[in-house]
Design an enzyme around this catalytic site. Structure first.
Site, PDB file in Angstrom:
ATOM      1  N   ARG A 110       0.848  -1.207   0.000  1.00  0.00           N
ATOM      2  CA  ARG A 110       0.000   0.000   0.000  1.00  0.00           C
ATOM      3  C   ARG A 110       0.871   1.240   0.000  1.00  0.00           C
ATOM      4  NH1 ARG A 110      -4.957  -2.066  -1.315  1.00  0.00           N
ATOM      5  NH2 ARG A 110      -3.883  -4.057  -1.361  1.00  0.00           N
ATOM      6  N   HIS A 159     -19.679   6.602   3.791  1.00  0.00           N
ATOM      7  CA  HIS A 159     -19.877   5.151   3.885  1.00  0.00           C
ATOM      8  C   HIS A 159     -21.373   4.838   3.780  1.00  0.00           C
ATOM      9  CE1 HIS A 159     -19.049   1.062   5.008  1.00  0.00           C
ATOM     10  NE2 HIS A 159     -20.108   1.118   5.799  1.00  0.00           N
ATOM     11  N   ASP A 195     -13.250   2.159   8.125  1.00  0.00           N
ATOM     12  CA  ASP A 195     -14.558   2.757   8.429  1.00  0.00           C
ATOM     13  C   ASP A 195     -14.772   2.975   9.925  1.00  0.00           C
ATOM     14  OD1 ASP A 195     -15.174   2.630   5.654  1.00  0.00           O
ATOM     15  OD2 ASP A 195     -15.813   0.552   5.877  1.00  0.00           O
TER      16      ASP A 195
HETATM   17  C1  GRF Z   1     -21.305   5.314  -2.358  1.00  0.00           C
HETATM   18  O1  GRF Z   1     -22.381   4.485  -1.993  1.00  0.00           O
HETATM   19  C2  GRF Z   1     -20.425   5.593  -1.171  1.00  0.00           C
HETATM   20  O2  GRF Z   1     -21.093   5.573   0.057  1.00  0.00           O
HETATM   21  C3  GRF Z   1     -19.451   4.435  -1.227  1.00  0.00           C
HETATM   22  O3  GRF Z   1     -19.221   4.201  -2.588  1.00  0.00           O
HETATM   23  C4  GRF Z   1     -20.355   4.655  -3.350  1.00  0.00           C
HETATM   24  C5  GRF Z   1     -19.814   5.613  -4.347  1.00  0.00           C
HETATM   25  O4  GRF Z   1     -20.783   6.011  -5.274  1.00  0.00           O
HETATM   26  N1  GRF Z   1     -18.248   4.755  -0.475  1.00  0.00           N
HETATM   27  P1  GRF Z   1     -20.424   7.131  -6.351  1.00  0.00           P
HETATM   28  O5  GRF Z   1     -19.163   6.693  -7.074  1.00  0.00           O
HETATM   29  O6  GRF Z   1     -20.245   8.432  -5.633  1.00  0.00           O
HETATM   30  O7  GRF Z   1     -21.609   7.135  -7.281  1.00  0.00           O
END
Ligand code: GRF
Length: 270
Positions: A110, A159, A195
């Site tokens: 990473r 999240h 998270d």
């Molecule tokens: C969202 O549901 C966010 O909560 C998660 O990944 C998804 C991203 O969606 N971390 P987008 O690429 O913003 O449409």
């Protein structure tokens, strides 16, 4: 309205949250400007959304970098300034019962990818780094270099669940399959766990009879598009700080870093 802050945004996919942020800026609901959009995925639709608004973009080829690490270890080295001992001591990603060699390889590989990410970001000074569907875990190597001891920290994530329930990559799916009656989304600062960082804001909605995973996801995303600009705005207004709280309970001591939100400045103040 406060001075616009500079946002760096990282995406891996569709970028609808990025779009919501760009729209909030355009509609003057968010005093900010997006100074770059980066991705680990050259196909990310979020990159097109950025280009359409004239925002500089870059791609860091995580897959290639990690593959190099897996297949060619003598050639693949973590960056010079990487300390495995430090990364091990700080990370909160894996349980101690896990395989330590795997964890070491994870942290070193990473850091190799993150060194390239930091280099790609360097030409674009920013105030806040916004993870908008960026599907890579960030290790202490990266987090420490971005935060550099600041309070508030300066990496935010969204999240798709009401944390601390359902961390991981499929928050709406996990919530729905569990049979929850309420779903939601959470914006938090990024810490060394997955998270687990201090929560800035949450939005919830009921799961009703007749809802499917599809409808829950759609309702969830609609909430995300409102929540993320609101939380970034609190940061832009200088209203966020983190504080370490300690509770002495009958069962022992509990500690947690939490976000404290200051009230809005009185009109005419400052
Ligand atoms: C969202 O549901 C966010 O909560 C998660 O990944 C998804 C991203 O969606 N971390 P987008 O690429 O913003 O449409």
């Amino acid at each position: 309205m406060s001075e616009p802050i500079r946002l760096g945004v990282l995406v891996s996919g569709g970028g609808t949250n990025l779009q919501a942020i760009l729209d909030a800026i355009r509609e003057e609901r968010l005093p900010a400007r997006v100074v770059f959009v980066g991705s680990d995925n050259p196909e990310a639709k979020g990159l097109d959304r950025a280009r359409a608004c004239g925002v500089p973009t870059f791609v860091v080829p995580y897959r290639e970098i990690l593959r190099r690490f897996a297949h060619d270890p003598p050639q693949a080295r973590p960056p010079e300034d990487f300390s495995l001992a430090e990364a091990r001591a700080r990370q909160r990603l894996r349980s101690e019962g896990g395989d330590p060699q795997r964890l070491d390889r994870f942290l070193a590989s990473r850091a190799a990818a993150e060194a390239e990410l930091l280099a790609a970001m360097r030409p674009f000074p920013f105030d806040l780094l916004v993870l908008a569907g960026f599907m890579r875990i960030l290790s202490p190597y990266f987090i420490d270099r971005v935060n550099a001891g600041r309070n508030p920290p300066r990496i935010m994530n969204i999240h798709p669940a009401l944390l601390p329930a359902f961390p991981g990559t499929d928050g709406y799916g996990d919530t729905f399959r569990y049979g929850c009656k309420v779903a939601g989304c959470t914006v938090h600062f990024v810490d060394y766990g997955e998270d687990t960082g201090p929560i800035i804001g949450q939005r919830a909605f009921p799961i009703e009879e007749g809802d499917t995973l599809e409808t829950v996801r759609r309702k969830g995303l609609e909430q995300e598009w409102r929540l993320y600009p609101e939380c970034i705005r609190l940061f832009a207004e200088g209203r966020l700080r983190t504080e370490r709280r300690v509770w002495e309970l009958a069962g022992g001591r509990r500690e947690r870093t939490v976000v404290v939100i200051a009230p809005p400045a009185a009109p005419g103040a400052g």
